[in-house]
Design a protein around this motif. Structure first.
Motif, mmCIF file in Angstrom:
data_model
loop_
_atom_site.group_PDB
_atom_site.id
_atom_site.type_symbol
_atom_site.label_atom_id
_atom_site.label_comp_id
_atom_site.label_asym_id
_atom_site.label_seq_id
_atom_site.Cartn_x
_atom_site.Cartn_y
_atom_site.Cartn_z
ATOM 1 N N ALA A 131 -33.395 24.191 81.925
ATOM 2 C CA ALA A 131 -32.338 24.997 81.293
ATOM 3 C C ALA A 131 -31.125 24.136 80.947
ATOM 4 O O ALA A 131 -30.593 24.214 79.829
ATOM 5 N N ILE A 132 -30.680 23.318 81.887
ATOM 6 C CA ILE A 132 -29.509 22.462 81.635
ATOM 7 C C ILE A 132 -29.817 21.454 80.532
ATOM 8 O O ILE A 132 -28.978 21.174 79.663
ATOM 9 N N THR A 133 -31.043 20.910 80.540
ATOM 10 C CA THR A 133 -31.453 19.975 79.489
ATOM 11 C C THR A 133 -31.367 20.642 78.124
ATOM 12 O O THR A 133 -30.856 20.055 77.156
ATOM 13 N N GLY A 134 -31.864 21.878 78.019
ATOM 14 C CA GLY A 134 -31.800 22.618 76.759
ATOM 15 C C GLY A 134 -30.373 22.875 76.314
ATOM 16 O O GLY A 134 -30.040 22.726 75.127
ATOM 17 N N LEU A 135 -29.504 23.230 77.258
ATOM 18 C CA LEU A 135 -28.095 23.490 76.929
ATOM 19 C C LEU A 135 -27.403 22.231 76.419
ATOM 20 O O LEU A 135 -26.713 22.258 75.399
ATOM 21 N N PRO A 344 -28.565 28.570 61.525
ATOM 22 C CA PRO A 344 -28.971 27.846 62.733
ATOM 23 C C PRO A 344 -27.912 27.878 63.830
ATOM 24 O O PRO A 344 -28.262 27.947 65.014
ATOM 25 N N ALA A 345 -26.627 27.823 63.461
ATOM 26 C CA ALA A 345 -25.581 27.852 64.491
ATOM 27 C C ALA A 345 -25.635 29.144 65.293
ATOM 28 O O ALA A 345 -25.455 29.142 66.521
ATOM 29 N N ALA A 346 -25.899 30.262 64.605
ATOM 30 C CA ALA A 346 -26.007 31.551 65.300
ATOM 31 C C ALA A 346 -27.206 31.562 66.241
ATOM 32 O O ALA A 346 -27.103 31.969 67.407
ATOM 33 N N ILE A 347 -28.365 31.104 65.748
ATOM 34 C CA ILE A 347 -29.579 31.120 66.582
ATOM 35 C C ILE A 347 -29.429 30.175 67.768
ATOM 36 O O ILE A 347 -29.826 30.487 68.900
ATOM 37 N N MET A 348 -28.834 29.007 67.518
ATOM 38 C CA MET A 348 -28.651 28.036 68.607
ATOM 39 C C MET A 348 -27.740 28.587 69.693
ATOM 40 O O MET A 348 -28.002 28.408 70.892
ATOM 41 N N SER A 349 -26.656 29.249 69.290
ATOM 42 C CA SER A 349 -25.727 29.775 70.289
ATOM 43 C C SER A 349 -26.378 30.905 71.093
ATOM 44 O O SER A 349 -26.152 31.036 72.301
ATOM 45 N N ILE A 350 -27.215 31.717 70.440
ATOM 46 C CA ILE A 350 -27.936 32.778 71.144
ATOM 47 C C ILE A 350 -28.926 32.177 72.129
ATOM 48 O O ILE A 350 -29.037 32.607 73.287
ATOM 49 N N ALA A 351 -29.660 31.138 71.702
ATOM 50 C CA ALA A 351 -30.642 30.493 72.575
ATOM 51 C C ALA A 351 -29.966 29.860 73.790
ATOM 52 O O ALA A 351 -30.462 29.975 74.923
ATOM 53 N N ALA A 352 -28.843 29.187 73.555
ATOM 54 C CA ALA A 352 -28.110 28.566 74.663
ATOM 55 C C ALA A 352 -27.599 29.625 75.631
ATOM 56 O O ALA A 352 -27.667 29.463 76.858
ATOM 57 N N ALA A 353 -27.101 30.746 75.082
ATOM 58 C CA ALA A 353 -26.598 31.834 75.930
ATOM 59 C C ALA A 353 -27.721 32.450 76.760
ATOM 60 O O ALA A 353 -27.539 32.770 77.937
ATOM 61 N N ASN A 354 -28.888 32.610 76.150
ATOM 62 C CA ASN A 354 -30.029 33.167 76.879
ATOM 63 C C ASN A 354 -30.445 32.253 78.037
ATOM 64 O O ASN A 354 -30.815 32.721 79.114
ATOM 65 N N LEU A 355 -30.406 30.928 77.793
ATOM 66 C CA LEU A 355 -30.732 29.974 78.851
ATOM 67 C C LEU A 355 -29.789 30.126 80.044
ATOM 68 O O LEU A 355 -30.222 30.186 81.197
ATOM 69 N N GLY A 408 -29.355 13.966 71.865
ATOM 70 C CA GLY A 408 -29.972 15.266 72.152
ATOM 71 C C GLY A 408 -31.471 15.271 71.923
ATOM 72 O O GLY A 408 -32.228 15.874 72.689
ATOM 73 N N GLY A 409 -31.929 14.585 70.864
ATOM 74 C CA GLY A 409 -33.359 14.521 70.586
ATOM 75 C C GLY A 409 -34.112 13.792 71.686
ATOM 76 O O GLY A 409 -35.203 14.202 72.098
ATOM 77 N N VAL A 410 -33.520 12.703 72.191
ATOM 78 C CA VAL A 410 -34.131 11.949 73.288
ATOM 79 C C VAL A 410 -34.153 12.794 74.556
ATOM 80 O O VAL A 410 -35.130 12.802 75.318
ATOM 81 N N ILE A 411 -33.072 13.545 74.775
ATOM 82 C CA ILE A 411 -32.970 14.390 75.973
ATOM 83 C C ILE A 411 -34.015 15.505 75.959
ATOM 84 O O ILE A 411 -34.747 15.716 76.925
ATOM 85 N N ILE A 412 -34.111 16.234 74.847
ATOM 86 C CA ILE A 412 -34.994 17.409 74.811
ATOM 87 C C ILE A 412 -36.461 17.004 74.905
ATOM 88 O O ILE A 412 -37.291 17.773 75.398
#
Length: 535
Positions: A131-135, A344-355, A408-412
């Protein structure tokens, strides 16, 4: 701003129309109650083929893609076309993962990849790490959408951060109200505008520049005269391995991002996923055309906007449009880029919030959280995430934000063994996966630290092309740092698993060990499945 009035008016009008659609989206396909993550964060898991196609396409092909890919082609040549094979190979690869992930998530009510990892490996610690990695990987990605809007504003002569703050305040308001339905509805307009602008560009601009022969000749002349070893009109011996590993590594990383999975989990059945994985490569054609804008800019003699003595190559495409198109159509093109940032900014913020909500708040702060409490926390966290993204732009050098996304790409990529391989095998031990994650992350950061960028005077974190000479090889070849880091991760995860099993360290319990991963909506077996989301 002088001379850009028409462009600005068209840009603002289209931006406001789309913002209005974002607020109206809360009444579109209206649920009985938005107060749950299933409804607010996943659109009720009810989207069909067309909506999903536009949503995932809008999610993956961002404003940053629109400005950064041609900018890379403009400055580096053939290497910038890595985005083409990467988006071609990604869909068959992820078809293997996402259809299965949809089924597991549908059966068990998972909302995030960390939900799956928590149940699959019985480890809250591993789930927290994922979860933290995704955030961490998602935050700079959101900030980069602002870089796309900034590039357009700079081309219109608008400086200062107030317009971006206003744009993201509007985005935050309608995402808070409508959840995933907002970007799903806006994606139709965003994609339509991008297709119109790109098709017009590849037909009209070459006619102004003397045809494709002239464009390619100009690009060849520029790179033939360049002293740099890793650029060129075509790939050379120094950058071919980098090209291959960057394309393959990026393809592996793309659908590990939490926002990619969010669009997939919103689909109503597996057939929707299957149809989309076969239809989404249509975007790759458009991406190839977008990349060619870099060569067009070379032929047109386009110069990037310069501020404080530094040229911003991300402005290449907006400036090219301003040079070539009539003012009103330039405004449409700028709106396509700007709106391309909102989806994408909206979807990314929703995904991060869900995590955060599912894997930190519910796991550690309120184990008995109700659906309504989860939805409220996600709404608030989605606002915090957007504020964080804006602060990245306000407080940091935009170049640093680009470097962050590179990191971020290396992290994920380090979540691949737990998330993607975990779907197919339960062989890995949770301790081995955590050790592999830590080793891969450490190796990736070490490699990125060693990479300089002489062009902008950076001694560290200057790119993703890791020189093999640093490992003792007598060669000028480079390789994608994320690819090597993932290899380290896998080796350590395998060795760790063998050791933990040999010394009989207790492993977590698998709560997903069922044979119903491949069910579809309408299958009689679905009626008997537990869809409550309890682990």
């Amino acid at each position: 701003m002088s001379g850009h009035t028409t462009e600005l008016v068209v840009f603002i009008v289209l931006f406001l129309i789309v913002s209005g659609m974002g607020f109206v989206a809360s009444r579109w396909r209206r649920p009985t109650d938005l107060a749950s993550l299933n409804e607010w964060g996943l659109g009720g898991r009810s989207f069909g083929s067309w909506i999903t196609w536009f949503l995932i396409g809008g999610d993956l092909y961002t404003a940053y893609t629109f400005v950064a890919v041609p900018a890379l082609v403009f400055s580096s040549g053939a290497l910038g076309f890595y985005a083409l094979p990467y988006t071609v190979v990604v869909y068959p690869l992820v078809f293997l993962v996402l259809a299965r992930m949809w089924s597991v998530s549908h059966v068990h009510g998972f909302v995030t990849p960390a939900d799956f990892v928590r149940a699959r490996f019985g480890s809250p610690t591993l789930a927290l790490v994922i979860a933290i990695t995704g955030l961490v990987a998602t935050m700079p990605y959101i900030a980069l959408q602002l870089v796309g809007i900034e590039a357009v504003l700079k081309a219109m002569g608008i400086t200062g951060h107030l317009p971006i703050i206003i744009a993201f305040a509007i985005l935050a308001a309608y995402t808070y109200q409508s959840g995933l339905r907002a970007p799903a509805l806006i994606a139709f307009v965003k994609d339509a505008l991008i297709y119109i602008v790109i098709l017009a560009a590849v037909i009209y601009i070459p006619s102004r520049l003397g045809g494709w022969d002239s464009i390619f000749d100009a690009a060849k002349a520029k790179f033939d005269a360049s002293p740099a070893q890793n650029d060129g009109y075509i790939l050379n011996a120094n950058n071919q391995l980098q090209y291959i590993t960057l394309a393959f590594g990026s393809a592996l990383a793309l659908f590990l991002y939490p926002h990619s999975l969010t669009g997939v989990l919103a689909s109503k059945n597996r057939n929707v996923i299957k149809r989309n994985m076969s239809a989404l490569p249509a975007y790759s054609l458009v991406l190839g055309l977008i990349a060619l804008l870099g060569f067009m800019a070379i032929a047109a003699g386009t110069k990037p906007v310069t501020a404080n003595g530094k040229a911003d190559t991300n402005t290449i495409v907006p400036v090219l449009f301003d040079q070539m198109f009539p003012d009103w159509f330039t405004g449409v093109a700028y709106a396509a880029v700007g709106i391309g940032a909102l989806v994408p900014a909206a979807i990314m913020s929703i995904a991060a919030a869900n995590l955060f909500t599912r894997n930190i708040y519910r796991e550690y702060l309120n184990k008995n959280a109700t659906d309504a409490q989860e939805a409220n926390v996600s709404k608030l966290v989605s606002l915090v995430v957007k504020v964080g993204a804006v602060l990245c732009i306000l407080l940091l050098d935009p170049q640093f934000s680009i470097d962050l996304q590179l990191i971020g790409g290396v992290i994920i990529l380090q979540t691949l063994p737990s998330v993607a391989l975990g779907l197919y095998t339960r062989w890995f031990h949770k301790g081995g996966l955590i050790a592999g994650w830590a080793a891969g992350l450490g190796a990736g950061m070490w490699m990125l630290y060693l990479i300089p960028n002489p062009a902008n005077g950076k001694a560290h974190f200057g790119g993703s092309a890791f020189p093999l000479a640093n490992l003792g090889f007598d060669t000028k070849m480079t390789v994608y740092a994320g690819f090597l880091a993932l290899a380290v991760n896998l080796v350590v995860a395998v060795l760790g698993t063998v050791i933990f099993k040999a010394v009989k360290v207790a492993d977590g319990e698998d709560a997903t060990a069922r044979d119903d991963y491949f069910v579809d909506e309408g299958d009689p077996k679905v009626k008997d499945l537990d869809l409550t989301g309890s682990h």
